[in-house]
Motif scaffolding. Sequence first.
Motif, PDB file in Angstrom:
ATOM      1  N   GLY A  16      17.593  65.460  62.761  1.00 27.35           N
ATOM      2  CA  GLY A  16      17.886  65.077  64.356  1.00 27.35           C
ATOM      3  C   GLY A  16      18.160  66.706  64.845  1.00 27.35           C
ATOM      4  N   GLU A  17      18.650  66.537  66.497  1.00 22.67           N
ATOM      5  CA  GLU A  17      18.681  67.771  66.992  1.00 22.67           C
ATOM      6  C   GLU A  17      20.080  68.921  66.498  1.00 22.67           C
ATOM      7  N   LEU A  18      20.917  68.318  66.123  1.00 27.44           N
ATOM      8  CA  LEU A  18      22.028  68.767  65.802  1.00 27.44           C
ATOM      9  C   LEU A  18      21.686  69.583  64.592  1.00 27.44           C
ATOM     10  N   GLY A  19      21.132  68.959  63.458  1.00 26.39           N
ATOM     11  CA  GLY A  19      20.642  69.778  62.329  1.00 26.39           C
ATOM     12  C   GLY A  19      19.714  70.813  62.650  1.00 26.39           C
ATOM     13  N   GLU A  43      17.307  75.939  72.368  1.00 22.08           N
ATOM     14  CA  GLU A  43      16.509  74.555  73.006  1.00 22.08           C
ATOM     15  C   GLU A  43      16.958  73.711  72.295  1.00 22.08           C
ATOM     16  N   GLU A  44      17.104  73.543  70.987  1.00 17.91           N
ATOM     17  CA  GLU A  44      17.456  72.369  70.240  1.00 17.91           C
ATOM     18  C   GLU A  44      18.771  71.897  70.913  1.00 17.91           C
ATOM     19  N   LEU A  45      19.699  72.804  71.036  1.00 18.66           N
ATOM     20  CA  LEU A  45      20.952  72.452  71.840  1.00 18.66           C
ATOM     21  C   LEU A  45      20.805  71.770  73.095  1.00 18.66           C
ATOM     22  N   GLY A  46      19.742  72.027  73.774  1.00 22.99           N
ATOM     23  CA  GLY A  46      19.604  71.371  74.971  1.00 22.99           C
ATOM     24  C   GLY A  46      18.939  69.912  74.660  1.00 22.99           C
ATOM     25  N   HIS A  47      18.115  69.743  73.790  1.00 24.22           N
ATOM     26  CA  HIS A  47      17.519  68.353  73.261  1.00 24.22           C
ATOM     27  C   HIS A  47      18.826  67.615  72.867  1.00 24.22           C
ATOM     28  N   LEU A  48      19.571  68.146  72.031  1.00 22.46           N
ATOM     29  CA  LEU A  48      20.843  67.579  71.652  1.00 22.46           C
ATOM     30  C   LEU A  48      21.526  66.992  72.853  1.00 22.46           C
ATOM     31  N   THR A  54      33.758  53.272  69.360  1.00 24.71           N
ATOM     32  CA  THR A  54      34.007  52.577  70.838  1.00 24.71           C
ATOM     33  C   THR A  54      32.491  52.712  71.603  1.00 24.71           C
ATOM     34  N   LEU A  55      32.313  53.456  72.554  1.00 23.83           N
ATOM     35  CA  LEU A  55      31.412  54.089  73.206  1.00 23.83           C
ATOM     36  C   LEU A  55      31.275  55.447  73.273  1.00 23.83           C
ATOM     37  N   GLY A  56      31.893  56.008  72.469  1.00 18.55           N
ATOM     38  CA  GLY A  56      31.793  57.473  72.503  1.00 18.55           C
ATOM     39  C   GLY A  56      30.467  57.888  71.506  1.00 18.55           C
ATOM     40  N   VAL A  57      29.992  59.085  71.815  1.00 19.01           N
ATOM     41  CA  VAL A  57      28.671  59.652  70.990  1.00 19.01           C
ATOM     42  C   VAL A  57      29.220  60.495  69.823  1.00 19.01           C
ATOM     43  N   TYR A  58      28.538  59.822  68.934  1.00 16.41           N
ATOM     44  CA  TYR A  58      29.210  60.199  67.573  1.00 16.41           C
ATOM     45  C   TYR A  58      27.951  60.765  66.719  1.00 16.41           C
ATOM     46  N   PRO A  59      27.695  61.908  65.934  1.00 15.88           N
ATOM     47  CA  PRO A  59      26.563  62.199  65.365  1.00 15.88           C
ATOM     48  C   PRO A  59      26.317  61.406  64.050  1.00 15.88           C
ATOM     49  N   GLN A  60      25.384  60.543  64.077  1.00 13.70           N
ATOM     50  CA  GLN A  60      25.200  59.855  62.861  1.00 13.70           C
ATOM     51  C   GLN A  60      23.572  59.344  62.975  1.00 13.70           C
TER      52      GLN A  60
END
Length: 203
Positions: free
Chosen positions: A34-37, A64-69, A101-107
Amino acid sequence: MFNYEKRLQYPINICQKNPAAAAIIISQYGGPDGELGASLRYLSQRYTMPYREVAGLLTDIAVEELGHLEMVSTLVYQLTDGLSPEEIKASGYDKYFVDHTLGVYPQAAAGFPFSASSFQSKGDPITDLYEDMAAEQKARTTYDNILRLVKDPDIIDPIRFLRAREIVHFQRFGEALRIVTDRLNEKNFYAINPAYDIFPKRK
């Protein structure tokens, strides 16, 4: 230092909630390819890259990858915002919901959380650039897989944009690899490196 523009690199406007799509797209937020990595990989590798123009390329692509994240997290958010408990249960999003919940979590889509073990920073320019080229192809394949599974054009459009950028990054890293290889060839690095190559004496 980075300058932040308060806009997405590509617009995202989801009209219909789709938690099932969010559950697979989130893999490009915190999954193994993914984009974080990607952003952390390139930001880490730039420090030991011996050639200024290639270090600059790593920085540019990392940003740019941070923008994609940001784009991927926006997709996940818009696809799940305001879901009712009934919608969460019906879609199978309940396993994610109970933890975040509905938070965005990196998984990953498979459910395991982001790990730095999913990327490498070796400090060797050739090794790192081959790692980067492979990473871009793996990300492209993941976007291909997402496109095989989703039908909503509001989702498909930004995913296609992200996929296209992975291809461009692969090409740019290929150019960087040629620069590094040419520079090392000038030093006869591949023929023999006395710091590492020790040949046994013949009897």
